[in-house]
Motif scaffolding. Structure first.
Motif, PDB file in Angstrom:
ATOM      1  N   HIS A 433      -1.699   8.105  -1.307  1.00 55.30           N
ATOM      2  CA  HIS A 433      -0.916   7.701  -2.252  1.00 55.30           C
ATOM      3  C   HIS A 433      -0.781   6.855  -3.639  1.00 55.30           C
ATOM      4  N   CYS A 488       5.291   5.260  -4.835  1.00 54.94           N
ATOM      5  CA  CYS A 488       3.976   6.064  -4.805  1.00 54.94           C
ATOM      6  C   CYS A 488       5.119   6.870  -6.203  1.00 54.94           C
ATOM      7  N   HIS A 493       7.895  12.041  -3.020  1.00 52.52           N
ATOM      8  CA  HIS A 493       6.819  10.849  -1.819  1.00 52.52           C
ATOM      9  C   HIS A 493       8.274  10.167  -2.944  1.00 52.52           C
ATOM     10  N   MET A 498       9.854   6.382  -1.152  1.00 51.87           N
ATOM     11  CA  MET A 498       8.987   5.446  -1.236  1.00 51.87           C
ATOM     12  C   MET A 498       9.002   4.369  -2.623  1.00 51.87           C
TER      13      MET A 498
HETATM   14 CU   LIG Z   1       2.769   8.781  -1.901  1.00 58.83          CU
END
Ligand SMILES: [Cu+2]
Length: 505
Positions: A433, A488, A493, A498
């Motif tokens: 990430h 992220c 993501h 996220m």
């Molecule tokens: Cu990520």
């Protein structure tokens, strides 16, 4: 476990295979997808894996034939302001559905800022205001974020402030920050990953008198290189499949697959922006010659760093100087990428320099580039854990501290004027990430795997976090109050959840 250090070590040895790359940058992804432009898509509510699932069309990955390093690198022109009166530079950009000939002979639909697949660079001046009037001429909501910019939340281009189709919004950027290459890109709730992939992206460079005085390569010898990847169908169209990193195996620079640039035998400054949604690049030169890095995300480095590889994750920038006088005329030097996923014969190649004739060069790279404020002491400590679904696992999800993004929720309340220390952990065993915070730049303290690398000691807005790794950063919230996201910057993501929001009060 492949951590950052081993990735770099492998990269330095030039042996990081596609298999290792697959372990490092994992894939997933199945189910339905609107083909072509995502027009009229919508209906996406919560950030659940099911809502984000996609299916890859049968002819994906069958891009038109192209011999690498035959297309010339497009040099990005400088955007012209419509007015410079009143102490500010005003630009007008139409965000449009346009066609682009990415592969010769194939015109395909894409999006473009300034109505172009290869948009111009806005060149701002530190301390002088820029206004960018963005007109949304597409059929989808958009929101334009100045990545790395320190701006009021109303101008931050956030998920909660979309510009509807047919709408116009004037983004005001104070540029009260050091010289650096920033990046304009879409940040619309839930659709940013696809919008950026389809072209909503353009460079934004802040310059300053202090930087001018250094005598770095400038003018035609200062060249933005916007890197990204893509998955293409047989007709040359971009294919977007959520969270599919494996098949985006065409590497593009300034919108052009595997281009070639003719250079003179002298120093050049390259402002590398990784505009990929998901791909990390571990960049090097084909003969292993070290490159000199002078800046990263949001500032110059205090001193140049010379290294054979430079890692840039999605959203990160690397300001590099390469001196071509060390090669004979006629030499071909390639920019290579040491990391997958994808077939290395494709993703391992980035672009080619062809060294030409001598040229006068009075540029220099001073040993001292800038002086940054000392890393401040922190009075508040917090911990954030990033996690996404592992490859092949459904439903796909992304979370921070176990929670998926909710635009109506403030996750973290920060007191204005405070310096905080954040420990950000990647809880995934195989998926990398990175971490991006709006508003406040980060100073890297250290990592669970060792000290901060010399090239991450400048002002950062995006930091890499490899599987199982933690990073400690400090941020000072003394510029604006308001609500800002942190997430992220692997955009798929973020779109999978996220992402979270802080409020400075
Ligand atoms: Cu990520």
């Amino acid at each position: 476990m492949i951590n950052r250090r081993s990735a770099i070590r492998l990269a330095g040895a030039g042996t990081l295979s596609a298999v290792a790359g697959q372990q490092l940058v994992a894939r997933a992804g199945t189910a339905e997808l609107p083909q072509g432009l995502a027009l009229g898509r919508g209906g996406h509510g919560a950030h659940t894996g099911a809502a984000m699932s996609t299916v890859r069309p049968d002819d994906a990955g069958t891009r038109p034939d192209l011999e690498k390093f035959t297309l010339p690198l497009p040099l990005l022109r400088t955007a012209k302001p419509v007015t410079t009166r009143g102490g500010q530079d005003v630009y007008l950009s139409s965000i449009r559905e346009v066609t682009a000939e990415i592969f010769p002979g194939h015109r395909v639909p894409v999006y473009g800022y300034f109505g172009s697949w290869v948009p111009p660079v806005i060149r701002a001046r530190s301390g002088r205001r820029t206004v960018v009037i963005q007109r949304n001429e597409t059929k989808v909501p958009v929101s334009v974020h100045l990545h790395g910019g320190v701006n009021r939340d109303v101008f931050d281009g956030q998920m909660s402030r979309p510009v509807t189709p047919g709408g116009v919004f004037s983004y005001v950027y104070e540029n009260d920050q050091p010289a650096a290459a920033l990046w304009l890109h879409d940040h619309t709730h839930h659709t940013d990953a696809e919008n950026v992939y389809r072209g909503m992206s353009s460079p934004y460079v802040v310059t300053s008198p202090e930087e001018d005085a250094l005598g770095l390569p400038s003018g035609e010898f200062e060249v933005p290189l916007v890197l990204r990847d893509g998955d293409f169908g047989s007709d040359g169209r971009l294919v977007f499949t959520m969270d599919d990193t494996e098949h985006r195996s065409t590497v593009l620079v300034n919108g052009t697959p595997w281009p070639r640039m003719d250079v003179k035998r002298r120093k050049y400054r390259f402002r590398v922006i990784n505009s990929s949604a998901m791909r990390f690049f571990v960049l090097g030169l084909s003969d292993g010659t070290p490159m000199t890095q002078i800046g990263s995300d949001a500032s110059l480095l205090e001193a140049p760093v010379t290294a054979p590889v430079v890692v840039v994750s999605p959203g990160e920038r690397a300001d590099l100087v390469i001196d071509f006088s060390q090669w004979a005329p006629g030499t071909e030097v390639d920019v290579v990428n040491y990391i997958g996923p994808g077939p290395m014969e494709d993703v391992g190649q980035v672009m080619r320099f062809r060294v030409g004739a001598d040229a006068p060069d009075d540029s220099v790279v001073p040993e001292r580039l800038t002086t940054l404020p000392p890393v401040p002491a922190a009075t508040v400590k917090r911990a954030f854990t990033l996690e996404s679904s592992e490859p092949g696992v459904t439903p796909m999800f992304g979370s921070i501290n176990g929670r998926s993004f909710d635009m109506g929720r403030v996750d973290t309340t920060v007191r204005f004027g405070t310096t905080e220390e954040w420990t950000v952990t990647n809880a995934n065993p195989t998926v990398p990430h990175n971490f991006h915070c709006h508003l406040a730049h980060m100073r890297v303290v250290d990592r669970s795997t060792g000290p901060a690398a010399p090239n991450e000691l400048g002002l950062k807005d995006t930091v890499q976090i490899f599987p199982g790794e933690s990073i400690r950063v400090r941020l000072t919230f003394d510029r604006y109050r308001g609500v800002y996201p942190y997430h992220c910057h692997m955009l798929d993501h973020g779109a999978m959840g996220m992402m979270a929001q802080l409020k400075v009060v």
